[in-house]
Design a protein around this motif. Sequence first.
Motif, short mmCIF file in Angstrom:
data_model
loop_
_atom_site.label_atom_id
_atom_site.label_comp_id
_atom_site.label_asym_id
_atom_site.label_seq_id
_atom_site.Cartn_x
_atom_site.Cartn_y
_atom_site.Cartn_z
N GLU A 378 0.82 -1.20 0.00
CA GLU A 378 0.00 0.00 0.00
C GLU A 378 0.84 1.25 0.00
O GLU A 378 0.47 2.27 -0.58
N GLN A 876 -2.88 4.14 7.63
CA GLN A 876 -3.38 3.09 6.75
C GLN A 876 -4.53 2.30 7.34
O GLN A 876 -5.24 1.63 6.61
N ASN A 902 -5.64 4.03 1.50
CA ASN A 902 -6.13 3.32 2.68
C ASN A 902 -7.56 2.85 2.43
O ASN A 902 -8.47 3.66 2.23
#
Length: 986
Positions: A378, A876, A902
Amino acid sequence: MSLGSRGSSSSSGGRGVNLPVEVWRVVLAYLPLPELGRCSLVCRAWRELILSLDNTRWRQLCLGLPECPRHPNWPSQPHLEPSSWREALRQHAIANRTWSRHAHPELQPSACLHLFRRRKERRVWQVGSGLELETLRGALGVAGSYDRVVLHPGVYEEQAELVLKVPVEVVGLGRLGDVALLVSLEQQCPTARLSNLVFMPAWFSTVVYKTSSGHVQLDNCNFEGAQLQIRGPGTCHARFCSFSQGSSTHFLGVALSLLDSCDFSGSDSASVTVEGAPATERNWACKHLAALARITTSWTSPGSGSPAGDTLDGHSGATQPPGATITLEDWSKGEMESRRRGGGGEEGVCQDTVIEDGWSDSAPSDEEEEEEEGKGEEGSGQGNNSLNYRLAHSHHGLSHLLRPNQDVSPDFPSLTPEVRTLTEELQRDPGAQALIETVQGCVLRRCLFRDGKGGVHVCNHGNARLEGNVFRGLTYAVRCIQNATIVMLRNEVCECRASGVFLRLSSQGLIADNNIHSNGEAGLDIRKGADPIILCNRIHSGLRSGIVVLGNGRGSIRSNQIYNNKEAGVYILFNGNPVVSGNHIFQGQAAGIAVNENGRGVIVENVIRENQWGGADIRRGGDPVLRNNYICHGYSDGVVVGERGRGLIEGNHIYIIHKHFLFADGCGVWLMSSSLPQLLGNYITHNRMYGLAVFCRKDPDGGGTREGGQEGGGRGGGQENFHEEGELLAWEGDLDSEDERLSARRSISTALVEGNCISRNGAVGLYVKSSEPLNVVANLVNGNRGAGVAVLQSGQLTRLVANCVHGNGRGGVTVERECRVELRGNGVYDNGGHGVSFRGDGQVVENDVVGNRGYGIRLSDSADVKVLRNRVQPVQGCGIAVLGPAKAVVHDNLVFQGQPGNVKPPLHRDPGNVGSALRNNSVTCSSAPPWVLENPPPRPLSDRPSSLPPSSSCHPSHFAISMTTRITATVESGCHNNGSVFCTIL
């Protein structure tokens, strides 16, 4: 003839010859003392030549004196040469003439036009077997004023007391020991002199000589099993005498007497006893003795050699040889102290620290592992876009503590203050300087006390001055009691079976620049109202503590080097209340400073380093002020507050650097929950384990033992023998009432941790496992390897108010099951795990939880908590998550969106959770970033004036956290049975 260099030619028309200097030295070596004096007056060249004979002719003359053939450094260091034999001879000559300064006018030159000088001839009386006079009594009966009585070898015994009624000189012929006197003499004349005699007690009295008005001079005499008694206004000047086989001297009300270079051995009690206030009446000799006492010795004095192991970690002590000087000006000339600067070592590697019950601060929890799974993917494509979504929080109330120079950096050497020199201390303390200049009484210089019971005993308002003496192998060296006053300068006190120096019963004085080491008990023992000034001593290598203060003892203990003692460097107990400042206390085998059994004290600006156990250890009612100290590089905890410990711990620097890191195994501050300390404005940094740990475990056997085996206060609180020579002392009459003791400082009912900087420690910053309430207010918890705050047990309420928990390796605040915790007004920023992980009971109110890598606020398991009016932004994870069976009330919170990638919801509640309520919460994700924290600004808040520049010299407690109104935390619903008290942040 004239002086010339080697190989020079003749001069003066061949009538004179220039001899080499070496030849002149051979010629002059045969001249007597008067001729040497005349030669030195010829010219400057001749004077320099005469002075160059110091190690030859001047040495011969000094050691050949018939009155006193002793070495100038006898008895303690006769193997050391004096710096000048000529100066030593001059001192002998001055002292030899002192007794006759009261001479009858007939002995003085006439004043008739100064043309004719006449002097009455002194008669010499020969006494011995087969001579005209065979007894000492007969010789004293016929001798006139200032006559000389020469005793030939033999033993002279008298069956009744002899009385000296006229000034007389009694000299033994031959070697010392050839003439022995078994007599008892009483002096009733103004002056007398005795030399080269052996005194032994007569059958009817152990007192062999006494005077109550006159002056007696004793040179090169031996006393065997006998007593010398001087009563004021009488005076005594004893030089190069020996007192053995239980001999002693007793001074009663003496204004001034001088014992110089005497040897005391084998005493059954005190070798020298000084008793009574100095007599107001002065005899004729006082002014001459005062002049002698002021003369500074120029040769090397006893005790100047540095004891083994005295290099003090690479730098020598700043002390000069004992007895070398006695004035402030001379100290200023002689004190040149090398300054040591420590260097940074290689960085150590901190391994995972495992906490009991299987809880590890370095290993991630199960929930954190879940969050770690997708962080790499991510976070890989976010780039600078995530910066727009990040809430700025750098201007919170404790931001000034995050400046890089504020902490002690392991990359640079630690700068600790150097110990002050004696000159500097005397300039700062006129009272100590006045003691040096005024206290006289019995003056002992360059004496040796050895192999007996006691050295010097001063009592009942007596005055004594000790300079450059050596005390070795005694039961005790010096005892000062009953309002007596003592000045000890540059003495060596070693190998005593009990304590080296005792001070009791309101005694006082100055103990400065001494070398006190290798004693069986404490180096200095202060008790029962004694109040001395202790400056610039080296107190080391003791078998117990360095300094003990107890039983209402006081004192000012400043600028000493206290090191390598087996127990506490300074031990305070039983209402001892000293001021301990500017000392270096290091390399001890136990605690640096231990305060126990209702001890008090003000402990400020000391450097306490490299001790095996706690730097400062406070237990069992100890209640000191511990302020602005450097407690560093220890091998265990920095500060330990054990069971029933109290105290104000403020503005200290508690840390280690990396070269000591691998050898350390302790916390910065270790508290037992039954203690009630106040920790204000300390820097607790770079410790291997926790920065601050609070435990509830009771000490085994009531000893207050920390995990790892500290017993009884770092052995400062061990079973030390506080009874002098084993005698039983009752303390009940010495102890203040509890009310009086606690009235000196504001009383608290809950331990307080306020305004501290807890940074860069090897495990958790603040670790709590407590059964008592705890208030944690306005602290910076920053950059620790584990979690910022971990509460594993909290039987009563733990309050975390207005703290900044920033940049820690794991979670910001972790609260485990069955813990009662209140978080209010905190800023929890940029931590490596969850911002707040809550499994217990309590409140999370008005906090800013921003930039943490895990969840913002995570509520799980059996949590029963209210989450109100917080501002949350995760990186996140979820902003606020209620997981499992947690029971929570989540109202009026503001949740900001995290990074664009996120995918976790800002607010999350497990579907099966029906016991929680989420109401009136706001999620900020539609408006365009950047967002800001305003109304109020980032927490914690501060009223620090904007005009005040940041200062690295100010510790955290100097800046108060601002809350203009009281924070009233009334617990609603079922979180707590009782409402929390008002929390006023001043």
